[in-house]
Design a protein around this motif. Structure first.
Motif, PDB file in Angstrom:
ATOM      1  N   PHE A  17     -38.057  -9.947  -2.299  1.00  0.00           N
ATOM      2  CA  PHE A  17     -38.299 -11.493  -2.377  1.00  0.00           C
ATOM      3  C   PHE A  17     -37.600 -12.142  -3.769  1.00  0.00           C
ATOM      4  CE2 PHE A  17     -40.533 -14.836  -4.756  1.00  0.00           C
ATOM      5  CZ  PHE A  17     -41.133 -15.607  -3.612  1.00  0.00           C
ATOM      6  N   TYR A  18     -37.544 -11.506  -4.908  1.00  0.00           N
ATOM      7  CA  TYR A  18     -37.006 -11.892  -6.147  1.00  0.00           C
ATOM      8  C   TYR A  18     -35.318 -11.852  -6.181  1.00  0.00           C
ATOM      9  CZ  TYR A  18     -41.108 -12.997  -8.417  1.00  0.00           C
ATOM     10  OH  TYR A  18     -42.383 -13.867  -9.211  1.00  0.00           O
ATOM     11  N   GLU A  19     -34.716 -10.724  -5.468  1.00  0.00           N
ATOM     12  CA  GLU A  19     -33.379 -10.559  -5.457  1.00  0.00           C
ATOM     13  C   GLU A  19     -32.810 -11.946  -4.515  1.00  0.00           C
ATOM     14  OE1 GLU A  19     -30.086  -7.238  -4.278  1.00  0.00           O
ATOM     15  OE2 GLU A  19     -31.631  -7.598  -2.920  1.00  0.00           O
ATOM     16  N   ARG A  20     -33.410 -12.096  -3.335  1.00  0.00           N
ATOM     17  CA  ARG A  20     -32.961 -13.402  -2.668  1.00  0.00           C
ATOM     18  C   ARG A  20     -33.093 -14.533  -3.306  1.00  0.00           C
ATOM     19  NH1 ARG A  20     -34.463 -15.136   3.464  1.00  0.00           N
ATOM     20  NH2 ARG A  20     -32.942 -16.947   3.457  1.00  0.00           N
ATOM     21  N   LEU A  21     -34.457 -14.864  -3.794  1.00  0.00           N
ATOM     22  CA  LEU A  21     -34.559 -16.038  -4.658  1.00  0.00           C
ATOM     23  C   LEU A  21     -33.688 -16.252  -5.859  1.00  0.00           C
ATOM     24  CD1 LEU A  21     -36.629 -18.395  -4.959  1.00  0.00           C
ATOM     25  CD2 LEU A  21     -37.815 -17.017  -6.557  1.00  0.00           C
ATOM     26  N   LEU A  22     -33.652 -15.294  -6.503  1.00  0.00           N
ATOM     27  CA  LEU A  22     -32.644 -15.416  -7.660  1.00  0.00           C
ATOM     28  C   LEU A  22     -31.348 -15.532  -7.412  1.00  0.00           C
ATOM     29  CD1 LEU A  22     -34.655 -13.056 -10.326  1.00  0.00           C
ATOM     30  CD2 LEU A  22     -34.982 -15.373  -9.818  1.00  0.00           C
ATOM     31  N   HIS A  23     -30.796 -14.789  -6.357  1.00  0.00           N
ATOM     32  CA  HIS A  23     -29.425 -14.862  -6.085  1.00  0.00           C
ATOM     33  C   HIS A  23     -29.282 -16.348  -5.325  1.00  0.00           C
ATOM     34  CE1 HIS A  23     -28.600 -10.125  -5.859  1.00  0.00           C
ATOM     35  NE2 HIS A  23     -28.903 -10.852  -6.928  1.00  0.00           N
ATOM     36  N   SER A  24     -30.141 -16.841  -4.864  1.00  0.00           N
ATOM     37  CA  SER A  24     -29.920 -18.136  -4.250  1.00  0.00           C
ATOM     38  C   SER A  24     -29.789 -19.133  -5.357  1.00  0.00           C
ATOM     39  CB  SER A  24     -31.077 -18.706  -3.224  1.00  0.00           C
ATOM     40  OG  SER A  24     -32.294 -18.837  -3.756  1.00  0.00           O
ATOM     41  N   MET A  25     -30.105 -18.821  -6.421  1.00  0.00           N
ATOM     42  CA  MET A  25     -30.116 -19.644  -7.731  1.00  0.00           C
ATOM     43  C   MET A  25     -28.760 -19.275  -8.513  1.00  0.00           C
ATOM     44  SD  MET A  25     -33.886 -20.392  -9.234  1.00  0.00           S
ATOM     45  CE  MET A  25     -34.547 -18.953  -9.008  1.00  0.00           C
ATOM     46  N   ASN A  26     -27.699 -18.589  -7.899  1.00  0.00           N
ATOM     47  CA  ASN A  26     -26.858 -18.081  -8.303  1.00  0.00           C
ATOM     48  C   ASN A  26     -26.811 -17.222  -9.673  1.00  0.00           C
ATOM     49  OD1 ASN A  26     -24.893 -19.317  -6.694  1.00  0.00           O
ATOM     50  ND2 ASN A  26     -25.268 -21.185  -7.701  1.00  0.00           N
ATOM     51  N   MET A  27     -27.919 -16.552  -9.618  1.00  0.00           N
ATOM     52  CA  MET A  27     -28.399 -15.580 -10.884  1.00  0.00           C
ATOM     53  C   MET A  27     -27.553 -14.126 -10.125  1.00  0.00           C
ATOM     54  SD  MET A  27     -31.981 -16.514 -11.947  1.00  0.00           S
ATOM     55  CE  MET A  27     -32.034 -15.527 -13.589  1.00  0.00           C
ATOM     56  N   VAL A  28     -27.247 -13.304 -11.075  1.00  0.00           N
ATOM     57  CA  VAL A  28     -26.871 -12.026 -10.746  1.00  0.00           C
ATOM     58  C   VAL A  28     -27.528 -10.923 -11.153  1.00  0.00           C
ATOM     59  CG1 VAL A  28     -24.370 -12.895 -10.515  1.00  0.00           C
ATOM     60  CG2 VAL A  28     -25.237 -11.773 -12.690  1.00  0.00           C
ATOM     61  N   THR A  29     -27.421  -9.885 -10.428  1.00  0.00           N
ATOM     62  CA  THR A  29     -28.460  -8.678 -10.732  1.00  0.00           C
ATOM     63  C   THR A  29     -27.775  -7.877 -11.910  1.00  0.00           C
ATOM     64  OG1 THR A  29     -29.019  -8.575  -8.306  1.00  0.00           O
ATOM     65  CG2 THR A  29     -29.360  -6.323  -9.823  1.00  0.00           C
ATOM     66  N   GLY A  41     -28.574 -15.462 -15.297  1.00  0.00           N
ATOM     67  CA  GLY A  41     -27.630 -16.537 -14.989  1.00  0.00           C
ATOM     68  C   GLY A  41     -28.209 -17.755 -15.923  1.00  0.00           C
ATOM     69  N   GLY A  42     -27.065 -18.564 -15.889  1.00  0.00           N
ATOM     70  CA  GLY A  42     -27.078 -19.769 -17.227  1.00  0.00           C
ATOM     71  C   GLY A  42     -27.322 -19.044 -18.519  1.00  0.00           C
ATOM     72  N   LYS A  43     -28.413 -19.486 -19.013  1.00  0.00           N
ATOM     73  CA  LYS A  43     -28.603 -18.755 -20.485  1.00  0.00           C
ATOM     74  C   LYS A  43     -30.116 -18.056 -20.504  1.00  0.00           C
ATOM     75  CE  LYS A  43     -26.374 -22.542 -22.811  1.00  0.00           C
ATOM     76  NZ  LYS A  43     -26.287 -23.579 -23.971  1.00  0.00           N
ATOM     77  N   THR A  44     -30.644 -17.588 -19.294  1.00  0.00           N
ATOM     78  CA  THR A  44     -31.783 -16.977 -19.311  1.00  0.00           C
ATOM     79  C   THR A  44     -31.705 -15.903 -18.238  1.00  0.00           C
ATOM     80  OG1 THR A  44     -34.101 -17.293 -19.022  1.00  0.00           O
ATOM     81  CG2 THR A  44     -32.838 -18.426 -17.458  1.00  0.00           C
TER      82      THR A  44
END
Length: 134
Positions: A17-29, A41-44
């Protein structure tokens, strides 16, 4: 905010759930193992880790002391709409479809729950919102 860590009752259920949600916001693992999943991602950053097995059955309730909900700031109304569609695709409980509210001029948001019922808001506020100089 530098990062936030959430305790989840079932890593096998929450991690995808979090992998897909966060990756959809351009955050990286950054870290991914059975006991810790962390994206930046970004500053957080946001991490999830498993609950103590003796406490995992208690479940989340936003009116208990602790976290009420978390909110991600989107860059556009379209991003809010896209994250709403991602939440629907993930089978999240939708608390509120994207809509305007009076929290700030132009405030636009959606609200949904993760697999443990932790509420996640995504909002967009044009300009500087309440920080806008008169």
């Amino acid at each position: 905010m530098a990062h936030l860590q959430l305790t989840v009752s079932d890593m096998a259920r929450s991690r995808p759930f979090y992998e897909r949600l966060l990756h959809s916001m351009n955050m990286v693992t950054l870290l991914d193992d059975p006991n810790y999943f962390y994206c930046i991602g970004g500053k957080t950053g946001l991490a999830i880790a498993p609950a103590d097995p003796d406490l995992a059955g208690d479940g989340f309730h936003q009116r208990r002391p602790g976290l009420h909900h978390l909110c991600f700031r989107a860059r556009s109304r379209e991003d809010v709409d896209e994250l709403y569609r991602t939440a629907v695709d993930l089978g999240a409980v939708i608390v509120r479809e994207p809509q305007e509210a009076e929290w700030a001029p132009g405030y636009y948001s959606t609200l949904f729950e993760d697999p443990d019922g932790i509420r996640i808001e995504v909002n967009y506020v044009p300009g500087k919102g309440h920080l806008q100089q008169p």
